[in-house]
Structures are given as C-alpha cells and as structure tokens.
Design a protein around this motif. Structure first.
Motif, PDB file in Angstrom:
ATOM      1  N   ARG A   1       0.830  -1.201   0.000  1.00  0.00           N
ATOM      2  CA  ARG A   1       0.000   0.000   0.000  1.00  0.00           C
ATOM      3  C   ARG A   1       0.866   1.254   0.000  1.00  0.00           C
ATOM      4  N   HIS A   2       0.467   2.229  -0.830  1.00  0.00           N
ATOM      5  CA  HIS A   2       1.100   3.552  -0.863  1.00  0.00           C
ATOM      6  C   HIS A   2       0.015   4.589  -0.609  1.00  0.00           C
ATOM      7  N   GLY A   3       0.246   5.439   0.377  1.00  0.00           N
ATOM      8  CA  GLY A   3      -0.764   6.410   0.777  1.00  0.00           C
ATOM      9  C   GLY A   3      -1.318   6.059   2.143  1.00  0.00           C
ATOM     10  N   ASN A   4      -1.885   7.068   2.806  1.00  0.00           N
ATOM     11  CA  ASN A   4      -2.348   6.875   4.177  1.00  0.00           C
ATOM     12  C   ASN A   4      -3.858   6.698   4.292  1.00  0.00           C
ATOM     13  N   HIS A   5      -4.561   6.674   3.173  1.00  0.00           N
ATOM     14  CA  HIS A   5      -6.020   6.617   3.238  1.00  0.00           C
ATOM     15  C   HIS A   5      -6.581   5.278   2.745  1.00  0.00           C
ATOM     16  N   SER A   6      -5.716   4.327   2.439  1.00  0.00           N
ATOM     17  CA  SER A   6      -6.190   3.096   1.804  1.00  0.00           C
ATOM     18  C   SER A   6      -5.891   1.866   2.648  1.00  0.00           C
ATOM     19  N   GLY A   7      -5.990   2.011   3.961  1.00  0.00           N
ATOM     20  CA  GLY A   7      -5.705   0.892   4.843  1.00  0.00           C
ATOM     21  C   GLY A   7      -6.680  -0.260   4.656  1.00  0.00           C
ATOM     22  N   LEU A   8      -6.198  -1.469   4.895  1.00  0.00           N
ATOM     23  CA  LEU A   8      -7.013  -2.669   4.715  1.00  0.00           C
ATOM     24  C   LEU A   8      -7.359  -3.337   6.045  1.00  0.00           C
ATOM     25  N   ALA A   9      -7.115  -2.650   7.159  1.00  0.00           N
ATOM     26  CA  ALA A   9      -7.374  -3.247   8.462  1.00  0.00           C
ATOM     27  C   ALA A   9      -8.853  -3.588   8.633  1.00  0.00           C
ATOM     28  N   SER A  10      -9.720  -2.664   8.252  1.00  0.00           N
ATOM     29  CA  SER A  10     -11.155  -2.916   8.402  1.00  0.00           C
ATOM     30  C   SER A  10     -11.616  -4.052   7.482  1.00  0.00           C
ATOM     31  N   LEU A  11     -11.052  -4.103   6.265  1.00  0.00           N
ATOM     32  CA  LEU A  11     -11.414  -5.174   5.344  1.00  0.00           C
ATOM     33  C   LEU A  11     -10.944  -6.527   5.880  1.00  0.00           C
ATOM     34  N   ARG A  12      -9.746  -6.567   6.422  1.00  0.00           N
ATOM     35  CA  ARG A  12      -9.239  -7.819   6.987  1.00  0.00           C
ATOM     36  C   ARG A  12     -10.128  -8.266   8.156  1.00  0.00           C
ATOM     37  N   ALA A  13     -10.561  -7.305   8.980  1.00  0.00           N
ATOM     38  CA  ALA A  13     -11.437  -7.647  10.106  1.00  0.00           C
ATOM     39  C   ALA A  13     -12.768  -8.208   9.612  1.00  0.00           C
ATOM     40  N   GLU A  14     -13.303  -7.623   8.529  1.00  0.00           N
ATOM     41  CA  GLU A  14     -14.559  -8.127   7.980  1.00  0.00           C
ATOM     42  C   GLU A  14     -14.397  -9.552   7.438  1.00  0.00           C
ATOM     43  N   LEU A  15     -13.307  -9.772   6.712  1.00  0.00           N
ATOM     44  CA  LEU A  15     -13.083 -11.098   6.138  1.00  0.00           C
ATOM     45  C   LEU A  15     -12.818 -12.140   7.226  1.00  0.00           C
ATOM     46  N   ASP A  16     -12.178 -11.722   8.311  1.00  0.00           N
ATOM     47  CA  ASP A  16     -11.943 -12.662   9.406  1.00  0.00           C
ATOM     48  C   ASP A  16     -13.251 -13.189   9.983  1.00  0.00           C
ATOM     49  N   LYS A  17     -14.317 -12.394   9.838  1.00  0.00           N
ATOM     50  CA  LYS A  17     -15.627 -12.808  10.355  1.00  0.00           C
ATOM     51  C   LYS A  17     -16.422 -13.622   9.330  1.00  0.00           C
ATOM     52  N   GLU A  18     -15.885 -13.779   8.109  1.00  0.00           N
ATOM     53  CA  GLU A  18     -16.588 -14.511   7.057  1.00  0.00           C
ATOM     54  C   GLU A  18     -15.689 -15.627   6.517  1.00  0.00           C
ATOM     55  N   PRO A  19     -15.496 -16.673   7.281  1.00  0.00           N
ATOM     56  CA  PRO A  19     -14.596 -17.756   6.837  1.00  0.00           C
ATOM     57  C   PRO A  19     -15.048 -18.433   5.557  1.00  0.00           C
ATOM     58  N   GLU A  20     -16.359 -18.391   5.254  1.00  0.00           N
ATOM     59  CA  GLU A  20     -16.850 -19.015   4.026  1.00  0.00           C
ATOM     60  C   GLU A  20     -16.222 -18.375   2.794  1.00  0.00           C
ATOM     61  N   ARG A  21     -15.979 -17.081   2.858  1.00  0.00           N
ATOM     62  CA  ARG A  21     -15.361 -16.398   1.725  1.00  0.00           C
ATOM     63  C   ARG A  21     -13.884 -16.766   1.606  1.00  0.00           C
ATOM     64  N   LEU A  22     -13.212 -16.818   2.754  1.00  0.00           N
ATOM     65  CA  LEU A  22     -11.776 -17.069   2.730  1.00  0.00           C
ATOM     66  C   LEU A  22     -11.437 -18.516   2.419  1.00  0.00           C
ATOM     67  N   LYS A  23     -12.404 -19.419   2.538  1.00  0.00           N
ATOM     68  CA  LYS A  23     -12.143 -20.814   2.191  1.00  0.00           C
ATOM     69  C   LYS A  23     -11.765 -20.977   0.726  1.00  0.00           C
ATOM     70  N   VAL A  24     -12.210 -20.059  -0.105  1.00  0.00           N
ATOM     71  CA  VAL A  24     -11.922 -20.134  -1.539  1.00  0.00           C
ATOM     72  C   VAL A  24     -10.437 -19.966  -1.805  1.00  0.00           C
ATOM     73  N   GLY A  25      -9.745 -19.187  -0.943  1.00  0.00           N
ATOM     74  CA  GLY A  25      -8.322 -18.980  -1.144  1.00  0.00           C
ATOM     75  C   GLY A  25      -7.967 -17.520  -1.295  1.00  0.00           C
ATOM     76  N   PRO A  26      -6.726 -17.230  -1.625  1.00  0.00           N
ATOM     77  CA  PRO A  26      -6.272 -15.825  -1.705  1.00  0.00           C
ATOM     78  C   PRO A  26      -6.983 -15.023  -2.793  1.00  0.00           C
ATOM     79  N   ALA A  27      -7.538 -15.699  -3.810  1.00  0.00           N
ATOM     80  CA  ALA A  27      -8.272 -14.970  -4.842  1.00  0.00           C
ATOM     81  C   ALA A  27      -9.477 -14.248  -4.251  1.00  0.00           C
ATOM     82  N   ALA A  28     -10.060 -14.803  -3.191  1.00  0.00           N
ATOM     83  CA  ALA A  28     -11.193 -14.147  -2.528  1.00  0.00           C
ATOM     84  C   ALA A  28     -10.750 -12.838  -1.889  1.00  0.00           C
ATOM     85  N   VAL A  29      -9.524 -12.808  -1.376  1.00  0.00           N
ATOM     86  CA  VAL A  29      -8.997 -11.567  -0.787  1.00  0.00           C
ATOM     87  C   VAL A  29      -8.801 -10.520  -1.884  1.00  0.00           C
TER      88      VAL A  29
END
Length: 358
Positions: free
Chosen positions: A148-176
């Motif tokens: 990431r370049h820039g201070n406004h494009s953090g992915l912390a919130s997205l990672r937290a959301e995905l951590d709560k949806e294991p069904e999506r992450l089961k597909v693999g890194p393409a889901a990320v």
C-alpha cells in the motif's frame, strides 16, 4: 454482496492442531501477516518466512501479508521468500503506476488506484477534491502480498470483515483479491456521488444571478476529474480479464464476483465521463457569463463617457478665451450654458436607461 461459496463440498480433514509460534517482532513496513486455514485465521504472530513455510509444510491454507510503502531493501526478503518477479517488485516499490494486471509465471501482479474524497466547505474555494494512492497485490496459489502507498487506503477494516466470514476465505487468496477490488471500486462510487454534489453546487452558483465564479475553479475541478479518470478507466481491462479466466489462480467461483465489480466500475466510468462533459458545459456557460458581464460593463462605461463628454465639450469650448463667444457678454449666458449642458446630460441619461445601458 453474498458470501462466496467454496467449490464443491468440503472433504473431511484430520484434526490437526498447529502450535502458535512465539511472538516475533513485526517490522514497521509490515502492517499484518497472517495464515488462513479453512477460512479461519491461525492464531499467533508470524514472520513472512515462517508463515509461508507453515502453509507449504501442511499444503493447506494461504498467507496474507500487508506492507506499507516498503523500500527496495525492505521488500527484498519477502520477494525472495515468495518468489516475486523483480520487475513487479520494482513497480511495487516505486509506485506511480497505472492500474494494470500482469502475470509472471505462477504469480499475478495487480495494481489498483485508491481514491479519497477530501473534505471541504465549498467547491469554489478548495484547491483539492480528490486524493489518490496505490495498492499493489501479488497473488500466488498459497499467498497474497499487498503493498500500500498512501495513508487513506488501509485494509485493516477489510481484513477484520473477512476474518468474520470464513466461508469467503475458504476459496483462497483470490477471494482476498476480489474483496480488495470490490472495496476500492465501492470507494469510487462514494467519491463520485460526493463529487456530483460539488458539481451541482457549482452549477447552481454559476447560473444564480449576480454571482461571480471564475473559470479557474472549474478548470481545477476538471483536473480533479482527470485524476479520478486516470484511477478508474484503466482498471476496466484488468477486471474484465480476471472475470474471463485470465489465470487459473482465480477460480471460476470468484470470476463471477469480479464481473459484478466490473459492472460497478462501468457505472463509475459513466459518471466520470458525465462529470467531464458537465464541466465542459459549465466552462462554456461561465465564459459566456463573463463575456456578457464584460459587454454590460462596456455599455455602462460608454454611456457614462457619452454623458460626461457633454460638459467636457462645453467647458472646452468656453475655455478657449476668445473675445467673441456666443452670449459671452450676456448676464444670463453662464446659467443658460449650464442649463443646456444639464438638459443634454439628462436627456442622454434617460435614453441610455430606456435602452438598458445604465
């Protein structure tokens, strides 16, 4: 968006408990590093080398590591560990890239532009409306590395959301990768909606009577639209290629979701094109308004110059000091001349007012 479903049914796997590694220091440029197995994050803190070794030892799960503005020396160890191509690594370090999608052997490299709407009180007083950054993603069969370049494009919130949806992450890194693209395109929609409000405000100001709007401010908005267009338009081709099966790293199940992201991007592209056309119209309207105002001012100046010319002419004639001048020796000569001058000035004033020059 509906949750992604893994292809086929999950096969039974033996119960395997991996002991959490001891805490290790995380470098300043490494925002987060995690292992995901069966869609669930494995507890503990990991170095990039230990994380990928753990995944490949058990041949299960994937690693998601996030970096923030690393330099060439900092990213070198990660590039060697994950087998990232040197040209893609160079682009990730230098930034200032156009949105693109490139394939290097068994690794996919994608560049996306992030956009943030800069808060301001009024569009006709601000100097910046849109701020852009960059996000690069290296996708492999068992890892995804985001830079990431820039201070406004953090992915912390997205990672937290995905951590709560294991069904999506089961597909693999393409889901990320899909989740990142979806989040960025959704931010485009939000920015364009707020940008549209600014354009409507500017339009109301321009067409309101007795308002002063400079063409320079509209050109500033056009520059911001151009910056937004450079972030949005080039992304269409990479998303379309991912949706059409450009690489086996993105399974069919995820491709359909990339089609949805591509549809949203099409909406954004149409909006940005409309903004540019609207601003062109507003520039024409502003220039026409300025020209009309200049013509009105010139008519007023001309009218007052004509009125002032009457006493100037009278004073010039009677100031030539000739011995024989009309009514020069008459007692009422001076009042008569003043009265005639005043009458002519009043007549001219009424004529100009009638013709709306004054």
């Amino acid at each position: 968006m509906a949750a992604l479903r893994p292809l086929g049914s999950l096969r039974g796997k033996p119960d395997r408990t991996t002991p959490a590694p001891l805490p290790v220091p995380v470098s300043a440029y490494v925002v987060n590093c995690g292992i995901y197995r069966d869609g669930t994050r494995v507890p503990g803190r990991w170095t990039h080398a230990d994380a990928i070794a753990e995944v490949r030892e058990h041949n299960d799960g994937f690693v998601w590591i996030g970096l923030h503005e690393p330099d060439a020396e900092q990213i070198k160890g990660i590039a060697d560990t994950f087998g990232l191509h040197e040209l893609a690594v160079e682009d990730a370090v230098q930034a200032h890239q156009r949105p693109k999608l490139e394939r290097y052997d068994d690794t996919l490299f994608m560049v996306l532009k992030t956009v943030r709407f800069v808060e301001h009180d009024s569009p006709d007083t601000t100097s910046e409306i849109v701020e852009t950054g960059e996000l690069m993603a290296f996708l492999g069969k068992d890892f995804i590395v985001t830079v990431r370049h820039g201070n406004h494009s953090g992915l912390a919130s997205l990672r937290a959301e995905l951590d709560k949806e294991p069904e999506r992450l089961k597909v693999g890194p393409a889901a990320v990768l899909h989740a990142i693209a979806d989040r960025i395109v959704d931010s485009y929609l939000d920015v364009t909606e707020r940008f549209e409000d600014d354009i409507e405000t500017m339009e109301s100001t321009i067409f309101a009577p007795s308002t002063q709007v400079s063409a320079e401010q509209i050109y500033l908005m056009k520059r911001e639209v151009l910056e937004l267009r450079r972030a949005v338009n080039p992304l269409a081709n990479p998303l379309r290629r991912l949706a059409e099966g450009y690489t086996p790293l993105v399974p069919e199940q995820v491709r359909s979701y990339f089609r949805d992201v591509d549809d949203h991007l099409t909406t954004v592209t149409e909006r940005v094109t409309g903004f540019d056309e609207m601003l062109n119209t507003l520039i024409d309207a502003t220039l026409a308004k300025i020209t009309l105002q200049q013509n009105t001012d010139m008519r007023k100046i001309t009218a007052w110059a004509a009125i002032i010319a009457v006493p100037t002419c009278g004073a010039g004639i009677y100031g030539m000091n000739f011995d024989y001048m009309p009514e020069l020796k008459w007692t009422f000569g001076y009042p008569m001349v003043m009265l005639v001058i005043l009458a002519v000035c009043v007549y001219l004033y009424r004529v100009f007012r009638k013709n709306r020059w004054l």
